[in-house]
Design an enzyme around this catalytic site. Structure first.
Site, PDB file in Angstrom:
ATOM      1  N   LYS A 198       0.841  -1.203   0.000  1.00  0.00           N
ATOM      2  CA  LYS A 198       0.000   0.000   0.000  1.00  0.00           C
ATOM      3  C   LYS A 198       0.883   1.263   0.000  1.00  0.00           C
ATOM      4  CE  LYS A 198      -0.287  -0.210   5.065  1.00  0.00           C
ATOM      5  NZ  LYS A 198      -1.143  -0.655   6.199  1.00  0.00           N
ATOM      6  N   TYR A 219      11.788  32.566   6.476  1.00  0.00           N
ATOM      7  CA  TYR A 219      10.539  33.118   7.002  1.00  0.00           C
ATOM      8  C   TYR A 219      10.575  33.225   8.522  1.00  0.00           C
ATOM      9  CZ  TYR A 219       8.332  32.269   2.451  1.00  0.00           C
ATOM     10  OH  TYR A 219       8.002  32.282   1.125  1.00  0.00           O
TER      11      TYR A 219
HETATM   12  C1  LIG Z   1      -0.533  -1.628   6.866  1.00  0.00           C
HETATM   13  C2  LIG Z   1      -1.068  -2.915   7.357  1.00  0.00           C
HETATM   14  C3  LIG Z   1      -0.216  -4.013   7.563  1.00  0.00           C
HETATM   15  C4  LIG Z   1       1.291  -3.898   7.450  1.00  0.00           C
HETATM   16  O1  LIG Z   1       1.752  -3.413   8.686  1.00  0.00           O
HETATM   17  P1  LIG Z   1       3.313  -3.147   8.937  1.00  0.00           P
HETATM   18  O2  LIG Z   1       3.425  -2.798  10.367  1.00  0.00           O
HETATM   19  O3  LIG Z   1       3.670  -2.031   8.011  1.00  0.00           O
HETATM   20  O4  LIG Z   1       4.012  -4.412   8.580  1.00  0.00           O
HETATM   21  C5  LIG Z   1      -0.763  -5.212   7.934  1.00  0.00           C
HETATM   22  N1  LIG Z   1      -2.098  -5.337   8.114  1.00  0.00           N
HETATM   23  C6  LIG Z   1      -2.954  -4.309   7.953  1.00  0.00           C
HETATM   24  C7  LIG Z   1      -4.408  -4.523   8.184  1.00  0.00           C
HETATM   25  C8  LIG Z   1      -2.468  -3.065   7.573  1.00  0.00           C
HETATM   26  O5  LIG Z   1      -3.309  -2.043   7.396  1.00  0.00           O
END
Ligand SMILES: *Cc1c(COP(=O)(O)O)cnc(C)c1O
Length: 375
Positions: free
Chosen positions: A47, A269
């Site tokens: 993702k 700034y």
């Molecule tokens: C993002 C996610 C993962 C991966 O988690 P990590 O800590 O990045 O390994 C696993 N399961 C779900 C449901 C997630 O949303």
């Protein structure tokens, strides 16, 4: 003693624009480490553009090094996986009730189903969909609340009998896995196993039980079950702090201008930094629109010519100023914003600390203007 020299040499090589170098051999090594750590299957969670490292590159590298599943949080990301020519099983969660089930089916995407309403929408789409019942195992975030489980399982059994779904899996997620001794982890595991038991009693035969992400996979084999879902660990971040993984990123930017200033000069700034001596300032063409957190202003450092130098003044949208002290460098010299740290350069962890956040946020927010170079 060769690593620091290499780091310095790399730091001095001229670069022409802000560049994020992505080292897929680090992703490969991390993947193999997770594959070895579990007897279950390994899902690479890609993702958020593969945690900022490139969805297709991370997915392909993970599949070549022991992963057998892919995980994403939208059907669009799952379609991107297929567009990259990858045929492995892929699971999408976080789909809205009116998600595009037809597209998911056409691309052989498994869907997580977190409620009776979601299930009804999947059934209504009129295809045979592979689903994973997503249970809230103690986060009050995504997944069905325990008081909905019986109804969800019964409805899933009816949908299976009607030929609309195949219940492939049951999944949960842990809130406290970064803290291995925390009782919420045991409670989460028990909750998932109770959900699986209820599913079986409802007549379902889920073969893939999954709960663990990176931290639980590294610290608690009791959570591995049939499959572990690894996201941030693939790119070298361990939320439990228990394991040294390999970072895959090096962010560099050229110094585009160097100026000499006297004492008492306000920088950027708001003049949040005023020089207390004459010094040399270097200008970097990278700012918060490129993912340098503005909250790190006043604390951050970069490495220039082999030495850590403070970022001074506030980080702007497109630029940041570095105090080079009495050692000016030629414009065009590369500053290392972060890297794996083996050459003494700042790391993603350093930036997270300076900004008061977690490394996940640093790696997933590098902006589109930054050139990507993959090896
Ligand atoms: C993002 C996610 C993962 C991966 O988690 P990590 O800590 O990045 O390994 C696993 N399961 C779900 C449901 C997630 O949303």
């Amino acid at each position: 003693m060769t690593a620091p020299v290499t780091g310095i040499r790399r730091a001095c090589a001229p670069v022409h624009e802000a560049t994020l170098a992505i080292d897929l051999s680090a992703v490969a090594a991390n993947t193999r480490r997770f594959a070895k750590a579990t007897r279950g299957e390994l899902m690479a969670v890609v993702k958020a553009d593969g945690f900022g490292h490139g969805l297709a590159d991370v997915a392909r590298t993970a599949l070549d090094n022991g992963a057998t599943w892919l995980g994403v949080t939208s059907i669009a990301e799952a379609v991107a996986v297929r567009a990259a020519g990858l045929g492995a099983p892929v699971l999408s969660w976080l789909n809205p009730v009116d998600g595009d089930v037809e597209t998911a089916c056409r691309h052989r995407v498994d869907l997580a189903v977190p409620s009776v309403r979601h299930l009804a929408a999947v059934v209504e789409a009129g295809h045979l969909v592979r689903i994973h019942l997503q249970l809230d195992t103690g986060m009050a975030r995504d997944g069905a609340a325990p008081d909905e489980w019986l109804e969800l399982m019964a409805a899933a059994r009816r949908a299976e009998a009607a030929g609309r779904v195949t219940v492939v899996g049951v999944m949960g997620h842990l809130a406290m896995a970064h803290d291995p001794g925390h009782p919420a982890n045991t409670m989460g595991r028990h909750a998932l196993l109770r959900g699986v038991e209820l599913a079986r009693r409802a007549g379902l035969r889920p073969s893939v039980r999954h709960l663990a992400a990176t931290a639980a996979t590294l610290t608690d084999p009791g959570t591995h079950l049939d499959l572990v879902r690894i996201g941030v660990g693939l790119v070298g971040i361990d939320p439990s702090g228990s394991t040294r993984l390999r970072s895959a990123l090096r962010l560099t930017a050229p110094i585009v201008q160097v100026r000499r200033v006297s004492a008492g000069v306000g920088i950027g700034y708001g003049h949040t930094h005023v020089t207390d001596r004459a010094t040399n300032l270097g200008l970097l063409p990278i700012g918060y629109a490129d993912g340098l957190p503005r909250a790190a202003s006043g604390r951050a450092e970069v490495m220039v010519a082999g030495r850590r130098r403070p970022v001074v003044g506030v980080i702007s949208m497109d630029q940041a100023v570095v105090d080079l002290g009495d050692e000016p460098v030629d414009p065009g010299t590369a500053a290392v914003v972060f890297g794996p740290g083996d050459g003494g350069e700042p790391t993603v962890d350093d930036w997270a600390g300076w900004a008061g956040t977690i490394p996940h946020e640093i790696v997933t927010r590098i902006g589109p203007r930054v050139r990507r170079s993959v090896r």
